[in-house]
Design a protein around this motif. Structure first.
Motif, PDB file in Angstrom:
ATOM      1  N   THR A  67     -27.008  92.700 -46.202  1.00 61.41           N
ATOM      2  CA  THR A  67     -27.980  93.364 -45.325  1.00 61.41           C
ATOM      3  C   THR A  67     -29.179  92.491 -44.995  1.00 61.41           C
ATOM      4  OG1 THR A  67     -27.336  95.538 -46.169  1.00 61.41           O
ATOM      5  CG2 THR A  67     -29.482  95.379 -45.097  1.00 61.41           C
ATOM      6  N   ALA A  68     -29.837  91.950 -46.015  1.00 60.71           N
ATOM      7  CA  ALA A  68     -31.058  91.171 -45.770  1.00 60.71           C
ATOM      8  C   ALA A  68     -30.773  89.968 -44.874  1.00 60.71           C
ATOM      9  CB  ALA A  68     -31.661  90.723 -47.092  1.00 60.71           C
ATOM     10  N   ALA A  69     -29.680  89.258 -45.158  1.00 63.80           N
ATOM     11  CA  ALA A  69     -29.356  88.062 -44.366  1.00 63.80           C
ATOM     12  C   ALA A  69     -29.019  88.432 -42.923  1.00 63.80           C
ATOM     13  CB  ALA A  69     -28.184  87.321 -45.006  1.00 63.80           C
ATOM     14  N   LEU A  70     -28.242  89.507 -42.725  1.00 58.98           N
ATOM     15  CA  LEU A  70     -27.861  89.913 -41.370  1.00 58.98           C
ATOM     16  C   LEU A  70     -29.066  90.418 -40.586  1.00 58.98           C
ATOM     17  CD1 LEU A  70     -25.554  90.327 -39.345  1.00 58.98           C
ATOM     18  CD2 LEU A  70     -25.216  92.613 -40.320  1.00 58.98           C
ATOM     19  N   SER A  71     -29.897  91.197 -41.254  1.00 57.31           N
ATOM     20  CA  SER A  71     -31.100  91.709 -40.597  1.00 57.31           C
ATOM     21  C   SER A  71     -32.001  90.568 -40.152  1.00 57.31           C
ATOM     22  CB  SER A  71     -31.849  92.637 -41.555  1.00 57.31           C
ATOM     23  OG  SER A  71     -33.081  93.039 -41.007  1.00 57.31           O
ATOM     24  N   LYS A  72     -32.176  89.588 -41.029  1.00 55.67           N
ATOM     25  CA  LYS A  72     -33.042  88.447 -40.720  1.00 55.67           C
ATOM     26  C   LYS A  72     -32.453  87.588 -39.599  1.00 55.67           C
ATOM     27  CE  LYS A  72     -35.130  86.736 -44.273  1.00 55.67           C
ATOM     28  NZ  LYS A  72     -35.439  85.990 -45.530  1.00 55.67           N
ATOM     29  N   GLN A  73     -31.133  87.374 -39.664  1.00 56.29           N
ATOM     30  CA  GLN A  73     -30.471  86.502 -38.680  1.00 56.29           C
ATOM     31  C   GLN A  73     -30.548  87.064 -37.266  1.00 56.29           C
ATOM     32  OE1 GLN A  73     -26.504  85.338 -39.838  1.00 56.29           O
ATOM     33  NE2 GLN A  73     -25.904  84.829 -37.759  1.00 56.29           N
ATOM     34  N   LEU A  74     -30.360  88.382 -37.127  1.00 59.09           N
ATOM     35  CA  LEU A  74     -30.284  88.991 -35.795  1.00 59.09           C
ATOM     36  C   LEU A  74     -31.449  89.918 -35.486  1.00 59.09           C
ATOM     37  CD1 LEU A  74     -26.459  89.824 -35.612  1.00 59.09           C
ATOM     38  CD2 LEU A  74     -27.653  87.805 -34.759  1.00 59.09           C
ATOM     39  N   GLN A  75     -32.459  89.940 -36.376  1.00 60.97           N
ATOM     40  CA  GLN A  75     -33.623  90.812 -36.174  1.00 60.97           C
ATOM     41  C   GLN A  75     -33.213  92.276 -36.000  1.00 60.97           C
ATOM     42  OE1 GLN A  75     -36.966  89.480 -36.377  1.00 60.97           O
ATOM     43  NE2 GLN A  75     -35.586  87.957 -37.244  1.00 60.97           N
ATOM     44  N   LEU A  76     -32.366  92.755 -36.908  1.00 62.58           N
ATOM     45  CA  LEU A  76     -31.850  94.121 -36.822  1.00 62.58           C
ATOM     46  C   LEU A  76     -32.618  95.049 -37.751  1.00 62.58           C
ATOM     47  CD1 LEU A  76     -28.003  93.392 -36.978  1.00 62.58           C
ATOM     48  CD2 LEU A  76     -29.390  93.831 -34.932  1.00 62.58           C
ATOM     49  N   PRO A  77     -33.005  96.233 -37.274  1.00 56.52           N
ATOM     50  CA  PRO A  77     -33.604  97.219 -38.165  1.00 56.52           C
ATOM     51  C   PRO A  77     -32.556  97.795 -39.113  1.00 56.52           C
ATOM     52  CG  PRO A  77     -33.290  98.163 -35.986  1.00 56.52           C
ATOM     53  CD  PRO A  77     -32.915  96.717 -35.876  1.00 56.52           C
TER      54      PRO A  77
END
Length: 214
Positions: free
Chosen positions: A65-75
């Motif tokens: 979650t943290a890596a994906l959120s950071k990579q794509l700026q996802l809430p």
């Protein structure tokens, strides 16, 4: 609402892609890891990821979650705040199970019973279903009669309750009071293993079949 399952991590957790057919806007539910597989599935279908939805705080469901959120700026939306202690322990969980290192995160939105989330223009109802973990939620798309239930219920089984703050009686009550009223015809995506319907589980699941309760 369309969906596609991407089994991830050594635990073969069912990460789900959900998308609105008209807009191709999508959410990823429970990105436990193997982000390359998840993103390949997104690209293959021409989807636009707009958020991450989480059922509960266990490593195999939230590890990426943290890596994906950071990579794509996802809430990040979900789970219920009662699972925050699991999220805070992610680095320790990863070390214990031999996973790559995992970052702690704070969801942009904690979810409660009765909340609604959206994927594109499609609404999903949120049901708080504690027992496997205290903050577990499930997502229900009423129009397509599809539920994403995480580790609450499986085809032929139910979630474990021997983890910290798990409780067997609470889990059974969540299933009977929050899932069954949604209807026997509802198909569900479990956290692991094949899909089933609530009606099938009410008939044959050895833990929660109707005949067990008279």
């Amino acid at each position: 609402m369309q969906f596609h399952l991407v089994p991830v991590t050594p635990f073969q957790q069912n990460c789900s892609l959900l998308w609105c057919e008209d807009s191709k806007r999508a959410a990823v539910v429970d990105p436990g890891g193997d982000l390359d597989k998840i993103l390949a599935a997104v690209e293959e279908r021409g989807l636009k990821l707009e958020k991450i939805l989480l059922t509960h705080g266990h490593l195999d469901h939230v590890g990426g979650t943290a890596a994906l959120s950071k990579q794509l700026q996802l809430p990040i939306e979900g789970p219920h705040k009662a699972d925050d202690f699991w999220i805070q322990q992610l680095p320790m969980q990863a070390q214990m199970f031999g996973f790559p290192s995992v970052e702690v995160f704070t969801p942009d939105r904690w979810l409660e019973q009765g909340d609604q989330v959206t994927v594109g223009d499609q609404p999903l109802e949120v049901y708080h279903c504690p027992g496997h973990t205290p903050g577990h939620v499930i997502f229900f798309h009423r129009l397509s009669q599809l539920a994403l239930v995480g580790d609450v219920l499986f085809a032929g089984s139910i979630g474990r309750t021997d983890f910290p703050q798990g409780d067997h009686d609470t889990l059974i009550r969540s299933i009977k009071e929050r899932l069954w009223p949604l209807g026997d015809e509802v198909r569900f995506v479990p956290g692991h293993g094949p899909m089933s319907t609530f009606g099938q589980e009410r008939q044959s699941n050895p833990f929660v079949a109707d005949k067990r309760f008279g």
